[in-house]
Design a protein around this motif. Structure first.
Motif, PDB file in Angstrom:
ATOM      1  N   UNK A  52      -9.803  -1.033  -8.095  1.00  0.00           N
ATOM      2  CA  UNK A  52      -8.792  -0.478  -8.989  1.00  0.00           C
ATOM      3  C   UNK A  52      -8.976   1.034  -9.041  1.00  0.00           C
ATOM      4  N   UNK A  53      -7.917   1.767  -8.678  1.00  0.00           N
ATOM      5  CA  UNK A  53      -7.957   3.230  -8.729  1.00  0.00           C
ATOM      6  C   UNK A  53      -6.778   3.700  -9.571  1.00  0.00           C
ATOM      7  N   UNK A  54      -7.035   4.001 -10.813  1.00  0.00           N
ATOM      8  CA  UNK A  54      -5.963   4.415 -11.725  1.00  0.00           C
ATOM      9  C   UNK A  54      -5.020   3.251 -11.989  1.00  0.00           C
ATOM     10  N   UNK A  55      -3.778   3.383 -11.540  1.00  0.00           N
ATOM     11  CA  UNK A  55      -2.800   2.306 -11.711  1.00  0.00           C
ATOM     12  C   UNK A  55      -2.441   1.675 -10.373  1.00  0.00           C
ATOM     13  N   UNK A  56      -3.382   1.752  -9.426  1.00  0.00           N
ATOM     14  CA  UNK A  56      -3.196   1.138  -8.113  1.00  0.00           C
ATOM     15  C   UNK A  56      -4.377   0.240  -7.811  1.00  0.00           C
ATOM     16  N   UNK A  57      -4.090  -0.882  -7.173  1.00  0.00           N
ATOM     17  CA  UNK A  57      -5.137  -1.780  -6.704  1.00  0.00           C
ATOM     18  C   UNK A  57      -5.154  -1.638  -5.186  1.00  0.00           C
ATOM     19  N   UNK A  58      -6.324  -1.348  -4.628  1.00  0.00           N
ATOM     20  CA  UNK A  58      -6.472  -1.176  -3.190  1.00  0.00           C
ATOM     21  C   UNK A  58      -7.138  -2.437  -2.628  1.00  0.00           C
ATOM     22  N   UNK A 117      -5.544 -14.534 -16.297  1.00  0.00           N
ATOM     23  CA  UNK A 117      -5.806 -13.573 -17.367  1.00  0.00           C
ATOM     24  C   UNK A 117      -4.525 -13.204 -18.124  1.00  0.00           C
ATOM     25  N   UNK A 118      -3.395 -13.805 -17.776  1.00  0.00           N
ATOM     26  CA  UNK A 118      -2.158 -13.564 -18.514  1.00  0.00           C
ATOM     27  C   UNK A 118      -1.412 -12.304 -18.098  1.00  0.00           C
ATOM     28  N   UNK A 119      -1.683 -11.780 -16.898  1.00  0.00           N
ATOM     29  CA  UNK A 119      -0.978 -10.604 -16.397  1.00  0.00           C
ATOM     30  C   UNK A 119       0.171 -11.092 -15.515  1.00  0.00           C
ATOM     31  N   UNK A 120       1.370 -10.629 -15.779  1.00  0.00           N
ATOM     32  CA  UNK A 120       2.534 -11.074 -15.026  1.00  0.00           C
ATOM     33  C   UNK A 120       2.512 -10.497 -13.610  1.00  0.00           C
ATOM     34  N   UNK A 121       2.850 -11.326 -12.629  1.00  0.00           N
ATOM     35  CA  UNK A 121       2.912 -10.867 -11.243  1.00  0.00           C
ATOM     36  C   UNK A 121       4.126  -9.977 -11.009  1.00  0.00           C
ATOM     37  N   UNK A 122       5.070  -9.961 -11.952  1.00  0.00           N
ATOM     38  CA  UNK A 122       6.223  -9.067 -11.834  1.00  0.00           C
ATOM     39  C   UNK A 122       5.820  -7.612 -11.999  1.00  0.00           C
ATOM     40  N   UNK A 123       4.640  -7.374 -12.548  1.00  0.00           N
ATOM     41  CA  UNK A 123       4.174  -6.007 -12.754  1.00  0.00           C
ATOM     42  C   UNK A 123       3.530  -5.433 -11.490  1.00  0.00           C
ATOM     43  N   UNK A 124       3.475  -6.223 -10.418  1.00  0.00           N
ATOM     44  CA  UNK A 124       2.861  -5.766  -9.170  1.00  0.00           C
ATOM     45  C   UNK A 124       3.945  -5.361  -8.179  1.00  0.00           C
ATOM     46  N   UNK A 125       3.743  -4.223  -7.555  1.00  0.00           N
ATOM     47  CA  UNK A 125       4.659  -3.738  -6.518  1.00  0.00           C
ATOM     48  C   UNK A 125       3.824  -3.513  -5.262  1.00  0.00           C
ATOM     49  N   UNK A 126       4.027  -4.388  -4.263  1.00  0.00           N
ATOM     50  CA  UNK A 126       3.205  -4.358  -3.057  1.00  0.00           C
ATOM     51  C   UNK A 126       3.705  -3.324  -2.063  1.00  0.00           C
ATOM     52  N   UNK A 127       2.760  -2.549  -1.515  1.00  0.00           N
ATOM     53  CA  UNK A 127       3.079  -1.631  -0.432  1.00  0.00           C
ATOM     54  C   UNK A 127       2.911  -2.357   0.897  1.00  0.00           C
ATOM     55  N   UNK A 128       3.183  -1.666   1.980  1.00  0.00           N
ATOM     56  CA  UNK A 128       3.017  -2.260   3.311  1.00  0.00           C
ATOM     57  C   UNK A 128       1.535  -2.273   3.676  1.00  0.00           C
ATOM     58  N   UNK A 129       1.125  -3.314   4.417  1.00  0.00           N
ATOM     59  CA  UNK A 129      -0.255  -3.315   4.895  1.00  0.00           C
ATOM     60  C   UNK A 129      -0.325  -2.387   6.100  1.00  0.00           C
ATOM     61  N   UNK A 130      -1.390  -1.618   6.169  1.00  0.00           N
ATOM     62  CA  UNK A 130      -1.539  -0.636   7.229  1.00  0.00           C
ATOM     63  C   UNK A 130      -2.951  -0.659   7.772  1.00  0.00           C
ATOM     64  N   UNK A 131      -3.115  -0.207   8.997  1.00  0.00           N
ATOM     65  CA  UNK A 131      -4.438  -0.159   9.609  1.00  0.00           C
ATOM     66  C   UNK A 131      -5.281   0.882   8.901  1.00  0.00           C
ATOM     67  N   UNK A 181     -11.613  -1.032  11.910  1.00  0.00           N
ATOM     68  CA  UNK A 181     -10.959  -2.300  12.259  1.00  0.00           C
ATOM     69  C   UNK A 181     -10.555  -3.118  11.035  1.00  0.00           C
ATOM     70  N   UNK A 182     -10.050  -2.481  10.017  1.00  0.00           N
ATOM     71  CA  UNK A 182      -9.621  -3.196   8.814  1.00  0.00           C
ATOM     72  C   UNK A 182      -8.146  -2.916   8.539  1.00  0.00           C
ATOM     73  N   UNK A 183      -7.565  -3.697   7.639  1.00  0.00           N
ATOM     74  CA  UNK A 183      -6.212  -3.433   7.151  1.00  0.00           C
ATOM     75  C   UNK A 183      -6.294  -3.194   5.645  1.00  0.00           C
ATOM     76  N   UNK A 184      -5.383  -2.362   5.182  1.00  0.00           N
ATOM     77  CA  UNK A 184      -5.415  -1.930   3.781  1.00  0.00           C
ATOM     78  C   UNK A 184      -4.016  -2.089   3.196  1.00  0.00           C
ATOM     79  N   UNK A 185      -3.965  -2.468   1.917  1.00  0.00           N
ATOM     80  CA  UNK A 185      -2.691  -2.583   1.228  1.00  0.00           C
ATOM     81  C   UNK A 185      -2.848  -2.051  -0.181  1.00  0.00           C
ATOM     82  N   UNK A 186      -1.867  -1.262  -0.611  1.00  0.00           N
ATOM     83  CA  UNK A 186      -1.864  -0.751  -1.982  1.00  0.00           C
ATOM     84  C   UNK A 186      -0.923  -1.596  -2.817  1.00  0.00           C
ATOM     85  N   UNK A 187      -1.374  -1.933  -4.029  1.00  0.00           N
ATOM     86  CA  UNK A 187      -0.553  -2.676  -4.974  1.00  0.00           C
ATOM     87  C   UNK A 187      -0.432  -1.795  -6.218  1.00  0.00           C
ATOM     88  N   UNK A 188       0.792  -1.376  -6.502  1.00  0.00           N
ATOM     89  CA  UNK A 188       1.026  -0.496  -7.645  1.00  0.00           C
ATOM     90  C   UNK A 188       1.324  -1.337  -8.879  1.00  0.00           C
TER      91      UNK A 188
END
Length: 163
Positions: free
Chosen positions: A44-50, A73-87, A91-98
């Motif tokens: 968790x980095x600020x208001x983003x989940x990496x 934990x009672x957190x709505x999944x509607x509050x998540x905004x998924x970014x594109x997964x990127x290299x 050799x890993x892939x990363x995705x940001x979830x706002x």
């Protein structure tokens, strides 16, 4: 003279619950056999989940783990905004979830329009990232809440400060 009653509509995420859910997901990642010797992580980095993982398949499993912990934990999944997964490095892939906080201007206008079209005798005003609904009759306010719960605006709405 009767005083107007009012309530506020907000869209907020309970950050302590998000932190707890991420800690539980990290613990599950460290204990699961299919993630042994994997570079998977959730931070968790600020208001983003990496989210980081070895490949897209494992990344989708990491997303599933995170979502299950957030729901518990009672957190709505509607509050998540998924970014594109990127290299990413190594050799890993990363995705940001706002984490979406507040009601955007377009959504506020949709909510106002829905209330006006319903002919319920309430007055709505946009106040930054929240909306204040006021009316003379508390039953009208209850009807407005029922209407807004029934509609789908694509975000999680909470109704606070009912006076």
């Amino acid at each position: 003279m009767a005083k107007d009653s009012s309530f506020d509509i907000v869209s907020k995420v309970d950050m302590p619950e998000v932190t707890n859910a991420i800690q539980q997901a990290q613990k599950e990642l460290s204990q699961r056999f299919d993630f042994k010797n994997s570079k998977s992580s959730i931070n968790l980095e600020g208001e983003k989940i990496i989210l980081v993982s070895d490949d897209d398949f494992k990344l989708s499993n990491v997303v599933d783990i995170l979502e299950s912990k957030l729901v518990k934990r009672g957190v709505s999944l509607r509050a998540l905004e998924y970014g594109k997964s990127q290299s990413a490095a190594g050799d890993t892939v990363k995705q940001e979830v706002k984490l979406v906080q507040g009601i955007a201007q377009e959504k506020s206008k949709l909510i106002n329009k829905a209330l006006k079209d319903s002919k319920i005798k309430v007055v709505s005003s946009i106040q930054g990232e929240e909306i204040r609904i006021s009316g003379k009759n508390k039953d009208d306010l209850q009807a407005a809440i029922a209407l807004l719960r029934k509609e789908d605006f694509g975000i999680e709405l909470q109704f606070i400060n009912f006076r």
